[in-house]
Design a protein around this motif. Structure first.
Motif, short mmCIF file in Angstrom:
data_model
loop_
_atom_site.label_atom_id
_atom_site.label_comp_id
_atom_site.label_asym_id
_atom_site.label_seq_id
_atom_site.Cartn_x
_atom_site.Cartn_y
_atom_site.Cartn_z
N ARG A 70 0.82 -1.21 0.00
CA ARG A 70 0.00 0.00 0.00
C ARG A 70 0.86 1.26 0.00
O ARG A 70 1.97 1.29 0.52
CB ARG A 70 -0.93 0.01 1.21
CG ARG A 70 -0.19 -0.04 2.54
CD ARG A 70 -1.12 -0.24 3.70
NE ARG A 70 -2.12 0.79 3.73
CZ ARG A 70 -3.20 0.75 4.51
NH1 ARG A 70 -3.41 -0.30 5.27
NH2 ARG A 70 -4.06 1.72 4.50
N SER A 71 0.31 2.34 -0.56
CA SER A 71 1.02 3.61 -0.64
C SER A 71 0.54 4.54 0.48
O SER A 71 0.02 4.09 1.49
CB SER A 71 0.78 4.24 -2.01
OG SER A 71 -0.62 4.51 -2.16
N GLU A 72 0.70 5.83 0.26
CA GLU A 72 0.31 6.82 1.26
C GLU A 72 -1.16 7.18 1.18
O GLU A 72 -1.62 8.05 1.92
CB GLU A 72 1.16 8.09 1.10
CG GLU A 72 2.62 7.88 1.39
CD GLU A 72 2.85 7.36 2.82
OE1 GLU A 72 2.21 7.89 3.74
OE2 GLU A 72 3.66 6.44 2.98
N SER A 73 -1.90 6.54 0.29
CA SER A 73 -3.34 6.83 0.17
C SER A 73 -4.14 5.68 0.75
O SER A 73 -3.64 4.55 0.87
CB SER A 73 -3.71 7.04 -1.31
OG SER A 73 -3.39 5.88 -2.06
N PRO A 74 -5.40 5.93 1.12
CA PRO A 74 -6.23 4.85 1.67
C PRO A 74 -6.36 3.71 0.65
O PRO A 74 -6.44 3.94 -0.56
CB PRO A 74 -7.58 5.53 1.91
CG PRO A 74 -7.28 6.99 1.96
CD PRO A 74 -6.11 7.21 1.05
N SER A 179 -10.88 8.60 4.87
CA SER A 179 -9.82 9.39 4.25
C SER A 179 -8.43 9.08 4.77
O SER A 179 -7.45 9.51 4.19
CB SER A 179 -10.11 10.89 4.46
OG SER A 179 -10.18 11.19 5.85
N SER A 180 -8.32 8.33 5.84
CA SER A 180 -7.02 8.09 6.44
C SER A 180 -6.16 7.16 5.58
O SER A 180 -6.64 6.11 5.12
CB SER A 180 -7.18 7.46 7.82
OG SER A 180 -5.96 6.93 8.29
N PRO A 181 -4.90 7.49 5.36
CA PRO A 181 -4.00 6.59 4.63
C PRO A 181 -3.80 5.25 5.34
O PRO A 181 -3.39 4.28 4.72
CB PRO A 181 -2.68 7.38 4.57
CG PRO A 181 -3.07 8.80 4.77
CD PRO A 181 -4.25 8.77 5.69
N ALA A 182 -4.09 5.22 6.64
CA ALA A 182 -3.93 3.99 7.40
C ALA A 182 -5.17 3.11 7.37
O ALA A 182 -5.21 2.07 8.02
CB ALA A 182 -3.59 4.33 8.86
N SER A 183 -6.18 3.52 6.61
CA SER A 183 -7.44 2.77 6.58
C SER A 183 -7.47 1.81 5.40
O SER A 183 -6.73 1.95 4.43
CB SER A 183 -8.62 3.74 6.48
OG SER A 183 -8.58 4.44 5.25
N ILE A 184 -8.34 0.80 5.53
CA ILE A 184 -8.61 -0.12 4.43
C ILE A 184 -10.12 -0.28 4.30
O ILE A 184 -10.82 -0.43 5.31
CB ILE A 184 -7.97 -1.50 4.66
CG1 ILE A 184 -6.45 -1.44 4.47
CG2 ILE A 184 -8.53 -2.55 3.69
CD1 ILE A 184 -5.75 -2.77 4.64
N THR A 185 -10.60 -0.23 3.08
CA THR A 185 -12.02 -0.47 2.81
C THR A 185 -12.15 -1.69 1.91
O THR A 185 -11.50 -1.75 0.85
CB THR A 185 -12.68 0.74 2.13
OG1 THR A 185 -12.50 1.90 2.93
CG2 THR A 185 -14.17 0.49 1.93
N LEU A 186 -12.95 -2.63 2.34
CA LEU A 186 -13.26 -3.81 1.53
C LEU A 186 -14.66 -3.64 0.97
O LEU A 186 -15.60 -3.35 1.72
CB LEU A 186 -13.21 -5.08 2.38
CG LEU A 186 -11.85 -5.50 2.93
CD1 LEU A 186 -12.01 -6.70 3.86
CD2 LEU A 186 -10.89 -5.82 1.82
N GLY A 200 -8.62 4.41 -8.30
CA GLY A 200 -7.48 3.78 -7.65
C GLY A 200 -7.78 2.55 -6.82
O GLY A 200 -6.87 1.99 -6.19
N ALA A 201 -9.04 2.11 -6.78
CA ALA A 201 -9.36 0.89 -6.04
C ALA A 201 -8.67 -0.30 -6.70
O ALA A 201 -8.52 -0.35 -7.93
CB ALA A 201 -10.87 0.68 -5.99
#
Length: 706
Positions: A70-74, A179-186, A200-201
């Motif tokens: 993962r990069s710096e984006s969510p 919006s957090s870069p540390a988050s993950i959405t499934l 970007g998904a």
């Protein structure tokens, strides 16, 4: 000076609810209220129960790889694949694997992309998400774009995992992305959702099982010995189910229920069923439809009928008693049939003794069968029976909680043959809370079916629940539907009651102008009807609105007049309620001794009334009043007894109010650390409900951080 006691003597571990009700909420706000970012509730942990996962090692490895690179984006991961392939099971299993890495919690929403009632509203889901993340209700905007912006702000620095199941469109998903870069959405979907991919998904495709994994699923369900001697038939069964986990699970459940049935017979039956399907059903849908139809046709007639009718239930979960009413059968018969449907893998039994459909597609199948095989009149009769049961049972629970309310109109539907009863008020409140979502859905269902009297009576019967537990976001919707139903059926008395309900709800949320408008409308109705006692009741409530607006002189005048008028009518209970309200306003003026006089009179008036809740409210206010007057021992005694009584009743609203009083008492005596711990526990009980009571306690707690 009283001896300071350990916090464990005050705080119990048996909190049964998390939402505050309309108790002492509009009477003693001290100055301005300032909210800070600290969250006092547990982090959201909304994932459904952990599923059993067969195979999928390669896909899990692919998902792990995406997380590592993962990069710096969510990170948003779209899990796609055909219906019944196990997308939800896979995503949920992986969510559990990685959940320890998300210290700020896990959010879950079913987007209902394949639901018969249409996809879920992202606006409504955002409201629930924001509420779970600690945003007070009245700070949640109504507009979708504004909610999405606030959600991005709240999640900006959080490590949060979001699982969005069964999405239909990219537009449905976009507002729900943190919006957090540390988050993950499934996100799971049958559709490719190209709009998400363009943003970007990352996409992960879930294919059907291979032959080995398919056999592993059957072996897990049926045992290795049974498959060992029927390997050829098992292989054919796997291919007939097109190696789809849902179709395989349905077939396995059918076989597991008949341990002596050869797999060859299942293969023959499934092959014949697929040959009979129309040309419109192809590919994966053919496998699913044939598996569902085969499971359905194998049911006995009574089980099949219940299966079809359960598709009509408005909520997503249902108990045996509700199913019995729906089908017009006994509770014992209902439990037996629900067991058969569970054994067939069509239903899933859940922890609280209730059931849900095994999958959204299964519910759709049941609903379609009901429309195809049951006459319109029969379906309407089933809905009528279910609504009648909800109304009668909610009324029974209401009487357990508020026995002094007699001659209530609860006659919109004929009583069912069997009504669920309750041993005491605690059981009644527990049932109302467990069935809250279904009851709210039943109010809407009744209104949509033109059963207006049923709709408003159901809404009115939920008042006892809201009194104790709050649920303001849902409560406003229920009461507005109840008001619309009352107006539709031309019942002025019902309209006035619903206006009173809405007035109190708006007032508890600090929306005083809206509260006053509703109560003035109600007042006009009562005067037109010549209902003097109701008229006084609306005037009393307008006194509370005046207090909320800060016009204490007007509030005292109205509440004094109301108590006098109720006394002249001989209504001891309502006189006492007006006196309690009056004492609350006097406490905002630090007139503790005057408040005690009114409260002691209210206590005497309530001695002969079966209203334990308001007798305990008197204790809470007396605790406040004695503390204000410097009588700390008396204050401590009243508040501790009140806390115990509210805890026994299961009232989160009453519990929070008693704890707030004990926190204030600890502050007065210079025990700041104890006060802070008590306020934290009060917030756990009251919940982030947006009420004035929440603001007041939160402001006191935040003061320790200043």
């Amino acid at each position: 000076m009283r001896v300071n006691r350990n916090l464990s003597e005050i705080i119990h571990n048996d909190v049964t609810g998390v939402i505050h009700g309309p108790l002492v909420q509009a009477r003693d706000v001290f100055g301005d209220v300032h909210l800070h970012g600290e969250d006092s509730l547990p982090k959201p942990s909304q994932l459904p129960p952990k599923p059993r996962l067969i195979d999928r090692e390669l896909v899990i490895a692919e998902l792990d790889g995406l997380r590592e690179e993962r990069s710096e984006s969510p990170l948003t991961v779209l899990i796609t694949g055909p219906a019944g392939v196990g997308k939800s099971t896979l995503s949920l299993a992986w969510a559990y694997m990685i959940s320890p890495h998300f210290s700020d919690g896990q959010l879950y929403a079913d987007l209902s992309g394949d639901s018969r009632v249409g996809p879920a509203s992202p606006r409504a889901i955002l409201g629930d998400f924001l509420h779970s993340l600690g945003v007070p209700t009245d700070l949640i905007p109504g507009d979708l774009a504004q909610r999405a912006a606030l959600y991005r702000t709240v999640t900006r620095d959080q490590r949060i995992l979001v699982l969005l199941d069964d999405a239909m469109t990219a537009a449905q998903v976009r507002p729900l992305l943190p919006s957090s870069p540390a988050s993950i959405t499934l996100v799971t979907s049958r559709y490719r959702l190209a709009g998400l991919l363009m943003q970007g998904a990352r996409s992960v495709y879930v294919d059907r099982f291979d032959a080995e994994a398919s056999l592993a699923l059957l072996r897990d369900a049926l045992g290795g010995e049974r498959l060992e001697h029927q390997q050829e038939a098992a292989t054919e069964l796997v291919e007939l189910c097109m190696r789809l986990p849902l179709a395989l699970s349905l077939a396995a459940a059918r076989l597991a229920a008949r341990p002596s049935w050869p797999l060859r017979e299942m293969v023959t039956a499934l092959a014949e069923k697929q040959k009979a399907l129309t040309a419109l059903t192809i590919g994966d849908d053919m496998a699913l439809n044939s598996a569902l139809n085969l499971s359905y046709r194998a049911l006995r007639a009574d089980s099949a009928r219940l299966y079809r009718l359960l598709g009509l239930v408005p909520g997503d979960r249902f108990g045996g008693d509700a199913a019995a009413a729906l089908a017009g059968i006994s509770k014992m018969e209902s439990r037996r049939l629900l067991g058969e449907l569970t054994d067939a893998n069509l239903l899933t039994d859940i922890a609280d003794g209730r059931y849900r459909f095994h999958h959204t597609l299964v519910r759709m199948h049941a609903t379609q069968l009901a429309e195809a095989e049951d006459q319109h009149e029969e379906r309407n009769l089933a809905v009528q029976r279910l609504l009648a049961w909800y109304l009668a049972t909610a009324a029974r629970a209401e009487r357990r909680l508020r026995p002094y309310r007699t001659h209530l109109p609860r006659d919109a539907e004929p009583p069912p043959a069997e009504i669920t009863d309750f041993g005491g008020p605690e059981d009644a409140l527990e049932w109302l809370e467990a069935e809250r979502t279904n009851l709210s859905a039943a109010v809407t269902l009744a209104h949509e079916h033109g059963r207006e009297a049923t709709a408003w009576q159901l809404a009115d019967s939920m008042w006892a629940l809201f009194l104790h537990m709050g649920h303001y976001m849902e409560r406003i919707e229920v009461e507005q539907t109840g008001l619309a139903a009352a107006r539709s059926c031309g019942d002025a008395h019902a309209e006035g009651k619903m206006l009173n309900r809405l007035g109190l709800t708006f007032n508890a949320l600090g929306r005083h102008d809206e509260a006053a408008a509703r109560l003035e409308e109600a007042l006009t109705i009562w005067r037109r009807l010549g209902a003097r006692e109701r008229e006084i009741g609306s005037l009393r409530r307008l006194g509370l609105v005046a207090a909320g607006r800060g016009d204490l002189d007007l509030a005292i005048a109205r509440l004094t007049d109301a108590s006098t008028a109720f006394h002249e009518l001989g209504s001891d209970r309502k006189t006492a309620l007006a006196l309690i309200d009056l004492a609350g306003v006097l406490l905002t003026q630090e007139r503790g001794l005057d408040a005690v006089v009114h409260l002691e009179r209210a206590r005497r008036l309530l001695q002969s009334v079966d209203d334990s809740y308001n007798r305990t409210r008197v204790r809470i206010f007396l605790g406040y009043a004695h503390a204000d007057s410097g009588n700390y021992d008396d204050a401590d005694r009243e508040l501790r007894v009140a806390l115990e009584e509210m805890s026994e009743l299961g009232s989160s609203a009453g519990r929070a109010a008693a704890l707030e009083g004990l926190g204030r008492l600890a502050e007065r005596e210079g025990h700041g650390g104890e006060a802070r711990r008590i306020y934290e526990t009060a917030l756990e009980a009251i919940g982030q409900d947006g009420s004035i009571g929440y603001f007041r306690i939160k402001a006191r707690l935040d003061a320790f951080a200043d």
